[in-house]
Design a protein around this motif. Structure first.
Motif, PDB file in Angstrom:
ATOM      1  N   ASP A   1       0.856  -1.190   0.000  1.00 30.35           N
ATOM      2  CA  ASP A   1       0.000   0.000   0.000  1.00 30.35           C
ATOM      3  C   ASP A   1       0.889   1.236   0.000  1.00 30.35           C
ATOM      4  OD1 ASP A   1      -1.729   2.131   0.545  1.00 30.35           O
ATOM      5  OD2 ASP A   1      -3.058   0.891   1.753  1.00 30.35           O
ATOM      6  N   ALA A   2       0.973   1.874  -1.149  1.00 24.02           N
ATOM      7  CA  ALA A   2       1.893   3.002  -1.309  1.00 24.02           C
ATOM      8  C   ALA A   2       1.465   4.230  -0.514  1.00 24.02           C
ATOM      9  CB  ALA A   2       2.003   3.373  -2.791  1.00 24.02           C
ATOM     10  N   ILE A   3       0.235   4.249  -0.033  1.00 24.23           N
ATOM     11  CA  ILE A   3      -0.234   5.429   0.714  1.00 24.23           C
ATOM     12  C   ILE A   3      -0.316   5.102   2.205  1.00 24.23           C
ATOM     13  CG2 ILE A   3      -2.097   7.098   1.023  1.00 24.23           C
ATOM     14  CD1 ILE A   3      -2.753   6.732  -1.949  1.00 24.23           C
ATOM     15  N   ALA A   4      -1.278   4.265   2.586  1.00 22.59           N
ATOM     16  CA  ALA A   4      -1.464   3.959   4.008  1.00 22.59           C
ATOM     17  C   ALA A   4      -0.260   3.182   4.555  1.00 22.59           C
ATOM     18  CB  ALA A   4      -2.749   3.164   4.210  1.00 22.59           C
ATOM     19  N   GLY A   5       0.257   2.229   3.756  1.00 21.17           N
ATOM     20  CA  GLY A   5       1.399   1.447   4.212  1.00 21.17           C
ATOM     21  C   GLY A   5       2.640   2.297   4.414  1.00 21.17           C
ATOM     22  N   LYS A   6       2.903   3.196   3.483  1.00 25.97           N
ATOM     23  CA  LYS A   6       4.053   4.091   3.618  1.00 25.97           C
ATOM     24  C   LYS A   6       3.873   5.041   4.796  1.00 25.97           C
ATOM     25  CE  LYS A   6       7.063   2.954   0.490  1.00 25.97           C
ATOM     26  NZ  LYS A   6       8.413   2.494   0.905  1.00 25.97           N
ATOM     27  N   ALA A   7       2.629   5.450   5.036  1.00 30.67           N
ATOM     28  CA  ALA A   7       2.364   6.336   6.180  1.00 30.67           C
ATOM     29  C   ALA A   7       2.705   5.636   7.488  1.00 30.67           C
ATOM     30  CB  ALA A   7       0.905   6.783   6.170  1.00 30.67           C
ATOM     31  N   LYS A   8       2.396   4.338   7.584  1.00 35.39           N
ATOM     32  CA  LYS A   8       2.748   3.570   8.784  1.00 35.39           C
ATOM     33  C   LYS A   8       4.268   3.492   8.949  1.00 35.39           C
ATOM     34  CE  LYS A   8      -1.360   0.569   8.787  1.00 35.39           C
ATOM     35  NZ  LYS A   8      -1.825  -0.842   8.653  1.00 35.39           N
ATOM     36  N   GLU A   9       4.960   3.294   7.829  1.00 32.84           N
ATOM     37  CA  GLU A   9       6.424   3.241   7.890  1.00 32.84           C
ATOM     38  C   GLU A   9       6.989   4.564   8.402  1.00 32.84           C
ATOM     39  OE1 GLU A   9       8.167   2.091   4.201  1.00 32.84           O
ATOM     40  OE2 GLU A   9       7.043   0.206   4.052  1.00 32.84           O
ATOM     41  N   ARG A  10       6.463   5.668   7.866  1.00 35.28           N
ATOM     42  CA  ARG A  10       6.962   6.983   8.286  1.00 35.28           C
ATOM     43  C   ARG A  10       6.717   7.218   9.765  1.00 35.28           C
ATOM     44  NH1 ARG A  10       4.894   8.443   3.152  1.00 35.28           N
ATOM     45  NH2 ARG A  10       2.935   9.144   4.080  1.00 35.28           N
ATOM     46  N   ARG A  11       5.562   6.747  10.246  1.00 29.53           N
ATOM     47  CA  ARG A  11       5.252   6.924  11.665  1.00 29.53           C
ATOM     48  C   ARG A  11       6.247   6.154  12.533  1.00 29.53           C
ATOM     49  NH1 ARG A  11       0.336   5.782  11.383  1.00 29.53           N
ATOM     50  NH2 ARG A  11       0.039   3.801  12.468  1.00 29.53           N
ATOM     51  N   MET A  12       6.576   4.931  12.138  1.00 28.54           N
ATOM     52  CA  MET A  12       7.563   4.156  12.889  1.00 28.54           C
ATOM     53  C   MET A  12       8.921   4.844  12.897  1.00 28.54           C
ATOM     54  SD  MET A  12       6.945   0.062  12.304  1.00 28.54           S
ATOM     55  CE  MET A  12       7.171   0.101  10.548  1.00 28.54           C
TER      56      MET A  12
ATOM     57  N   ALA B   1      11.096   6.274  16.044  1.00 28.54           N
ATOM     58  CA  ALA B   1      12.447   5.767  16.274  1.00 28.54           C
ATOM     59  C   ALA B   1      13.454   6.905  16.361  1.00 28.54           C
ATOM     60  CB  ALA B   1      12.828   4.799  15.157  1.00 28.54           C
ATOM     61  N   HIS B   2      13.421   7.805  15.394  1.00 26.98           N
ATOM     62  CA  HIS B   2      14.405   8.884  15.354  1.00 26.98           C
ATOM     63  C   HIS B   2      14.257   9.835  16.540  1.00 26.98           C
ATOM     64  CE1 HIS B   2      15.450   8.529  10.774  1.00 26.98           C
ATOM     65  NE2 HIS B   2      15.624   7.414  11.448  1.00 26.98           N
ATOM     66  N   LYS B   3      13.041   9.980  17.013  1.00 27.92           N
ATOM     67  CA  LYS B   3      12.810  10.850  18.165  1.00 27.92           C
ATOM     68  C   LYS B   3      13.602  10.375  19.373  1.00 27.92           C
ATOM     69  CE  LYS B   3       9.047  12.604  21.095  1.00 27.92           C
ATOM     70  NZ  LYS B   3       7.575  12.579  21.336  1.00 27.92           N
ATOM     71  N   HIS B   4      13.822   9.056  19.457  1.00 27.25           N
ATOM     72  CA  HIS B   4      14.530   8.483  20.602  1.00 27.25           C
ATOM     73  C   HIS B   4      15.921   7.976  20.231  1.00 27.25           C
ATOM     74  CE1 HIS B   4      10.978   8.613  23.267  1.00 27.25           C
ATOM     75  NE2 HIS B   4      10.278   8.312  22.173  1.00 27.25           N
ATOM     76  N   GLY B   5      16.404   8.343  19.040  1.00 22.70           N
ATOM     77  CA  GLY B   5      17.750   7.957  18.644  1.00 22.70           C
ATOM     78  C   GLY B   5      17.896   6.525  18.197  1.00 22.70           C
ATOM     79  N   MET B   6      16.809   5.902  17.777  1.00 21.47           N
ATOM     80  CA  MET B   6      16.850   4.516  17.323  1.00 21.47           C
ATOM     81  C   MET B   6      16.766   4.468  15.806  1.00 21.47           C
ATOM     82  SD  MET B   6      14.366   1.322  18.463  1.00 21.47           S
ATOM     83  CE  MET B   6      12.998   1.737  17.360  1.00 21.47           C
ATOM     84  N   ARG B   7      17.352   3.432  15.193  1.00 19.06           N
ATOM     85  CA  ARG B   7      17.268   3.217  13.752  1.00 19.06           C
ATOM     86  C   ARG B   7      16.482   1.943  13.479  1.00 19.06           C
ATOM     87  NH1 ARG B   7      21.029   5.739  10.636  1.00 19.06           N
ATOM     88  NH2 ARG B   7      19.448   5.377   9.028  1.00 19.06           N
ATOM     89  N   ILE B   8      15.899   1.890  12.268  1.00 23.49           N
ATOM     90  CA  ILE B   8      15.047   0.760  11.880  1.00 23.49           C
ATOM     91  C   ILE B   8      15.600   0.089  10.624  1.00 23.49           C
ATOM     92  CG2 ILE B   8      12.771   0.116  10.967  1.00 23.49           C
ATOM     93  CD1 ILE B   8      11.532   2.203  12.739  1.00 23.49           C
ATOM     94  N   VAL B   9      15.608  -1.245  10.644  1.00 19.38           N
ATOM     95  CA  VAL B   9      15.821  -2.046   9.438  1.00 19.38           C
ATOM     96  C   VAL B   9      14.475  -2.657   9.074  1.00 19.38           C
ATOM     97  CG1 VAL B   9      16.984  -4.024   8.407  1.00 19.38           C
ATOM     98  CG2 VAL B   9      18.211  -2.576  10.036  1.00 19.38           C
ATOM     99  N   GLY B  10      14.020  -2.449   7.829  1.00 14.39           N
ATOM    100  CA  GLY B  10      12.728  -2.963   7.398  1.00 14.39           C
ATOM    101  C   GLY B  10      11.728  -1.832   7.254  1.00 14.39           C
ATOM    102  N   PRO B  11      10.437  -2.133   7.425  1.00 15.49           N
ATOM    103  CA  PRO B  11       9.850  -3.463   7.657  1.00 15.49           C
ATOM    104  C   PRO B  11       9.976  -4.358   6.426  1.00 15.49           C
ATOM    105  CG  PRO B  11       8.137  -1.866   7.176  1.00 15.49           C
ATOM    106  CD  PRO B  11       9.413  -1.086   7.251  1.00 15.49           C
ATOM    107  N   ASN B  12       9.329  -5.529   6.502  1.00 13.23           N
ATOM    108  CA  ASN B  12       9.356  -6.475   5.394  1.00 13.23           C
ATOM    109  C   ASN B  12      10.775  -6.961   5.126  1.00 13.23           C
ATOM    110  OD1 ASN B  12       8.214  -7.988   3.243  1.00 13.23           O
ATOM    111  ND2 ASN B  12       8.736  -6.380   1.787  1.00 13.23           N
TER     112      ASN B  12
END
Length: 692
Positions: A106-117, A121-132
């Motif tokens: 889902d290029a819209i809702a799915g990407k929005a979820k990714e951006r939220r994660m 993460a960045h707010k607390h100095g964490m990095r993410i690998v993924g999802p998927n």
């Protein structure tokens, strides 16, 4: 690996959604961390168990005795989002999100979820690998944070190859190719949707691992260039070769990539030019990605591409020569003294010219390989070698052939490959550390890739490394009229046709007198890109009276179109030996791209063009011209003199410099035709778009 140390070498790993079953997504990482000798702490998290695979299990992240450096999020859907938020707040450094159902579907809702994660993460100095993501695997440290089935099939075989991929399966398929050949893979990483840590950024950290001697990449998209540019810098400094397989060459492939990882499509020819510009070899397919791996790990330092072929089969000699010609590896012309020495060793019915046919004499004299190889090694024209042994068995001392070949390669340090179809023959050479391929075509193809890649890396390193071409965009672009386009090009040193811009009939007639001879008359308007269709181009106008009449006609045509009337161009008539096109545009990912090729009105039919990325050198430009199908014409054919390629090269370089100059705000250039002659070239038509 300092920038992403926690992703590649964590000291503690927690698994949210851990399972007792090693064949489940949440069970595999626990099993692999144990199996491959991870020295850090393992924290399974599952509220329904007290122990998992022999490790103490915790109910939640909050129950752990410390904040783990890495957390594997092996829970599905929106539960993964909550788990990522918990990780960020707990002080975790890396969250590896295995869950799917995000931007790849889902290029819209799915990407929005990714951006939220990522924001959390960045707010607390964490990095993410993924999802998927299928996960990360560093066999050097035993940090196997992955659920790949492939790793169930072998024990730890630590090597010097790194494989990084946006796709999970393609991060491990090369491992399956290489492991049976005894080639160990040190890194096997899949970054999934690249929502935060991209495959390019992770590759930079992996490239800093001194144990990595070859890097393989699988890319479905290149959303930004900066990490691959930095990766190239690091790799070239280390003399680390990079081979990339970029899928999506076709429209069908691009569509499949979009549904697979949510990848954005890149224009394929621009990808070719970008990778070449940065010394990265682009593989055509999976076989091309892995086939030459052994050669890269030999530590050879090739100094040329002239090939010597030796076989006990005349047919193999011929087919090897054909294969070498196809890939552009010339057969070495051996010196007369080499030929004389070979004649003293080989029987009279053998062939001593390259390729060297030992014939069936090899059956009665197993020392032939050992006797002739040192002789050939002394020949300065011999850069690389291929030995073809299509048939051998009882009566042939194959172990001796293998020992002599291996000793030769060791002593000379020159590339050597063997083509042997029989498994029993291949095994003897492989046991001596010699690279073996089933056929001469595969052997020559791999050898050419290896040599050509080293040549490419040397050229890129020798090129003056200026700053990367900046990406610029414009909310609005404006087409310059042809007179302004020609003036801009002339101000940057390009040879443009002599011309005058007339704003009245009298000025047009005066321009004819000043230019002298027959002229071309063209209507000039910043609103009209294609003039011929409207009758706004007249060739061979031969008198001042006729020029005046044409001026009046063209003014009327332009005004009736409702277009701006910027005047009429009076230009000298000029011919050429060949019409060339030079174009340029700004790719949204890679920045300025310059195109050159066979021009004229059939440019879109024959499509004989090639691309370059600025900044590029004169040698780069010459090499680009040599790729064209019309390249032989530049040298002159049927008694014609050569064309002035040097002046054309100057024009190409100047266009590259203009596109690299962000202050000029040029968005695209179309020069067609550029007339190429025996002496010089001249731009006779130009369309330039600038940003506002």
């Amino acid at each position: 690996m300092s920038r992403l140390r926690f992703a590649l070498d964590p000291k503690s790993v927690a698994i949210i959604g851990a399972s007792e079953n090693p064949n489940k997504v949440g069970g595999r990482p626990v099993h692999y961390l144990q199996k491959f000798g991870f020295k850090g702490k393992i924290y399974p998290i599952n509220p329904s168990r007290t122990e998992i695979q022999g490790e103490k299990c915790y109910k939640s992240l909050a129950d752990l005795p410390e904040a783990p450096e890495m957390v594997i999020v092996a829970v599905a859907g929106d539960n993964a989002i909550g788990a990522v938020e918990d990780c960020a707040k707990a002080g975790v450094k890396i969250a590896l999100v295995m869950a799917s159902g995000f931007g790849e579907v889902d290029a819209i809702a799915g990407k929005a979820k990714e951006r939220r994660m990522v924001e959390i993460a960045h707010k607390h100095g964490m990095r993410i690998v993924g999802p998927n993501t299928q996960g990360l695997a560093n066999f050097g440290t035993g940090a196997i944070a992955s659920f790949s089935t492939m790793f169930m099939e072998f024990e730890r075989v630590e090597g010097h190859v790194a494989m990084l991929s946006q796709s999970g399966a393609l991060s491990t398929v090369p491992v399956g190719f290489l492991n049976p050949r005894g080639i160990g893979v040190r890194h096997s990483h899949a970054t999934g949707n690249d929502s935060d840590i991209t495959v390019g950024e992770l590759a930079i950290a992996v490239a800093e691992d001194p144990e990595v001697k070859l890097m393989l990449l699988y890319l479905e998209s290149i959303p930004e260039k900066k990490y691959l540019e930095e990766l190239s810098e690091v790799a070239l400094h280390r003399n680390l070769p990079i081979i990339a397989l970029k899928s999506g060459r076709t429209d069908a492939g691009k569509a499949a990539a979009q549904s697979h990882t949510g990848a954005l499509a890149n224009e394929d020819r621009v990808v070719d030019a970008f990778l070449e510009h940065h010394g990265i070899w682009r593989a055509p397919d999976m076989r091309g990605l892995v086939e030459a791996t052994e050669l890269y790990l030999k530590g050879w330092k090739p100094h040329g591409r002239r090939l010597v072929a030796i076989s006990n089969s005349g047919a193999v000699c011929v087919m090897t020569a054909d294969a070498a010609s196809t890939v552009g590896m010339p057969m070495a012309k051996l010196a007369p003294e080499t030929d004389k020495k070979l004649k003293g060793i080989l029987p009279s019915f053998a062939t001593t010219t390259n390729p060297i046919d030992l014939t069936a004499a090899l059956l009665s004299n197993s020392r032939l390989f050992g006797d002739i190889l040192p002789v050939i090694a002394e020949d300065p024209a011999a850069d690389a070698f291929i030995i073809g042994v299509p048939v051998a068995g009882p009566g042939y001392d194959v172990p001796a052939f293998a020992r002599d070949s291996a000793a030769f390669a060791q002593q000379t340090g020159k590339p050597l490959v063997v083509a042997a179809t029989q498994p029993s023959v291949a095994r003897e050479f492989q046991a001596q550390g010699v690279s073996v391929f089933p056929t001469e075509v595969e052997a020559v193809t791999a050898l050419n890739q290896y040599v050509s890649h080293h040549e490419l890396m040397a050229r890129v390193k020798a090129r003056k490394r200026g700053p990367s071409s900046s990406l610029i965009s414009a909310d609005k672009t404006e087409m310059l009229n042809e007179a302004d386009s020609l003036a801009l090009l002339a101000s940057h040193g390009l040879p443009v046709v002599p011309y005058r811009l007339a704003h009245s009939r009298a000025e047009a007639e005066a321009a004819f007198d000043a230019i002298g001879g027959k002229v071309v008359v063209k209507g000039c308007s910043a609103d009209i890109a294609h003039k011929s269709e409207l009758g706004l181009v007249k060739l061979g106008v031969a008198s001042r009276e006729a020029v005046g009449e044409v001026y009046a006609e063209m003014e009327e045509i332009i005004r009736k179109q409702g277009s701006r009337f910027d005047g009429v161009i009076i230009a000298a008539m000029t011919g050429g030996r060949r019409e060339i096109v030079i174009g340029a545009h700004r790719d949204p990912v890679f920045g300025p791209v310059v195109m050159v090729g066979d021009g004229g009105k059939y440019v879109e039919v024959f499509k004989d063009t090639t691309l370059l990325l600025p900044p590029f050198t004169r040698d780069d430009a010459k090499r680009a011209l040599a790729k064209l199908r019309i390249a032989p014409l530049f040298e002159g054919v049927r008694g014609e003199p050569p064309m002035d390629v040097d002046v054309l090269v100057d024009a190409m370089v100047r266009i590259g410099e203009l596109m690299a100059d962000t202050s000029a705000k040029v968005m695209s250039i179309d020069l067609n035709p550029v007339m190429l002659n025996t002496n010089g070239c001249v731009v006779v038509d130009a369309v330039v778009f600038k940003g506002e």
